[in-house]
Write a protein that holds these residues in place. Structure first.
Motif, PDB file in Angstrom:
ATOM      1  N   THR A 199       4.338   9.943  -7.343  1.00  0.00           N
ATOM      2  CA  THR A 199       5.332  10.314  -8.769  1.00  0.00           C
ATOM      3  C   THR A 199       4.547  10.637 -10.139  1.00  0.00           C
ATOM      4  N   MET A 200       3.523   9.624 -10.196  1.00  0.00           N
ATOM      5  CA  MET A 200       2.752   9.676 -11.443  1.00  0.00           C
ATOM      6  C   MET A 200       1.974  11.050 -11.697  1.00  0.00           C
ATOM      7  N   ALA A 201       1.475  11.382 -10.419  1.00  0.00           N
ATOM      8  CA  ALA A 201       0.626  12.536 -10.411  1.00  0.00           C
ATOM      9  C   ALA A 201       1.688  13.790 -10.680  1.00  0.00           C
ATOM     10  N   LYS A 202       2.801  13.569 -10.222  1.00  0.00           N
ATOM     11  CA  LYS A 202       3.781  14.742 -10.644  1.00  0.00           C
ATOM     12  C   LYS A 202       4.203  14.907 -11.986  1.00  0.00           C
ATOM     13  N   LYS A 203       4.339  13.677 -12.679  1.00  0.00           N
ATOM     14  CA  LYS A 203       5.089  13.412 -13.900  1.00  0.00           C
ATOM     15  C   LYS A 203       4.095  13.818 -14.747  1.00  0.00           C
ATOM     16  N   TYR A 204       2.592  13.598 -14.760  1.00  0.00           N
ATOM     17  CA  TYR A 204       1.665  14.000 -15.673  1.00  0.00           C
ATOM     18  C   TYR A 204       0.809  15.278 -15.310  1.00  0.00           C
ATOM     19  N   ASN A 209       0.851  -1.013  -0.057  1.00  0.00           N
ATOM     20  CA  ASN A 209       0.163  -0.001  -0.062  1.00  0.00           C
ATOM     21  C   ASN A 209       0.871   1.125   0.109  1.00  0.00           C
ATOM     22  N   ASP A 210       1.872   1.174   0.751  1.00  0.00           N
ATOM     23  CA  ASP A 210       3.060   2.443   0.699  1.00  0.00           C
ATOM     24  C   ASP A 210       3.265   2.577  -0.812  1.00  0.00           C
ATOM     25  N   GLU A 211       3.838   1.522  -1.245  1.00  0.00           N
ATOM     26  CA  GLU A 211       4.152   1.600  -2.708  1.00  0.00           C
ATOM     27  C   GLU A 211       3.362   2.223  -3.527  1.00  0.00           C
ATOM     28  N   VAL A 212       2.018   1.672  -3.479  1.00  0.00           N
ATOM     29  CA  VAL A 212       0.884   2.203  -4.013  1.00  0.00           C
ATOM     30  C   VAL A 212       0.712   3.890  -4.034  1.00  0.00           C
ATOM     31  N   LYS A 213       0.810   4.214  -2.879  1.00  0.00           N
ATOM     32  CA  LYS A 213       0.891   5.580  -2.423  1.00  0.00           C
ATOM     33  C   LYS A 213       1.733   6.543  -3.080  1.00  0.00           C
ATOM     34  N   LYS A 214       3.059   5.954  -3.024  1.00  0.00           N
ATOM     35  CA  LYS A 214       4.309   6.722  -3.587  1.00  0.00           C
ATOM     36  C   LYS A 214       4.272   6.680  -4.918  1.00  0.00           C
ATOM     37  N   ALA A 215       3.868   5.739  -5.614  1.00  0.00           N
ATOM     38  CA  ALA A 215       3.631   5.512  -7.007  1.00  0.00           C
ATOM     39  C   ALA A 215       2.709   6.749  -7.607  1.00  0.00           C
ATOM     40  N   PHE A 216       1.483   6.731  -6.807  1.00  0.00           N
ATOM     41  CA  PHE A 216       0.581   7.719  -7.086  1.00  0.00           C
ATOM     42  C   PHE A 216       0.994   8.909  -7.053  1.00  0.00           C
TER      43      PHE A 216
END
Length: 250
Positions: free
Chosen positions: A209-214, A200-207
């Motif tokens: 990261t991707m929100a920042k990228k896009y 779950n922590d990796e999911v939150k971190k990925a979100f």
């Protein structure tokens, strides 16, 4: 021309550095004393296409190159879909206005369509003149064209994978954008560029990261159609995160 005279004089006084300074000063003088007349013919598309030393790409160059890539995708599956053509035209109208979009399509049909179009050459040209996030948005636009007729075919995916390679887009980013156009159980994870067994922590971190990228702010300098495309990608990232949240009860 004054710029050449300035370069010669500068070289005789200060060598190569003097030549450069003389050329620049002479160029400024040329623009004052010999301004370009209106109606003077523009460079042909072949000249523009082949330039490899310019620092920026003008809107006209960008539009023609973008339309050329769109035509490659439209023809990828062996048929030319009217819905895909309409999607591309509407996108150009939103981005550049009807008059300018029509002019771009006329130039393409009159000049570019009659010769072989090289995706590798176009991408090489654009790589030197666009930021990474702009190239991601171009891929998103191309996937939108492919989906306009209701489905993205395997030949279309293959040609866009090839274009992504020419654009130096990494595999995870390509798969993330691709997943935005396919509905299946794994799409949400692919959009966030993580595996299904991520914590779950990796999911939150990925979100994050991707929100920042896009984030749409990265394309604020682009036309409206590109900003809307960025907003669409950003929304797909949010939806993917919400899907995983519901699935896991986060």
């Amino acid at each position: 021309m004054i710029k050449y005279l300035g370069a010669i004089i500068g070289f005789s006084i200060r060598g190569i550095f003097g030549a450069i300074a003389g050329y620049l000063l002479g160029s400024a003088a040329d623009s004052i004393f010999f301004p370009k007349k209106e109606g003077q013919p523009r460079k042909g598309f072949r000249d523009v296409f082949d330039q490899a030393t310019r620092d920026t790409v003008s809107p006209g160059d960008f539009e023609l190159n973008l339309l050329s890539l769109a035509s490659i995708v439209i023809k990828a599956d062996g048929t030319v879909s009217q819905t895909e053509l309409d999607y591309a035209r509407q996108y150009f109208v939103r981005a550049y206005g009807k008059e300018r979009a029509n002019a771009t399509f006329r130039t393409f049909n009159d000049v570019i369509k009659k010769r072989e179009i090289s995706a590798a050459r176009i991408c090489q040209y654009l790589n030197m003149r666009t930021r990474y996030e702009v190239r991601l948005q171009i891929l998103h636009f191309l996937f939108g064209i492919a989906q306009a007729d209701g489905k993205v075919s395997e030949p279309e995916v293959n040609i866009m994978s090839e274009i992504a390679g020419y654009f130096r887009v990494n595999h995870q980013d390509f798969e993330s954008i691709k997943a935005m156009f396919f509905k299946n159980a794994d799409s949400a994870y692919k959009i966030l560029e993580i595996q299904k067994d991520a914590t779950n922590d990796e999911v939150k971190k990925a979100f994050r990261t991707m929100a920042k990228k896009y984030h749409p702010d990265k394309l604020q300098h682009m036309d409206e159609a590109y900003r809307k495309g960025a907003e669409d990608k950003f929304r797909k990232v949010q939806e993917a995160y919400e899907t995983i949240q519901k699935e896991r009860g986060m």
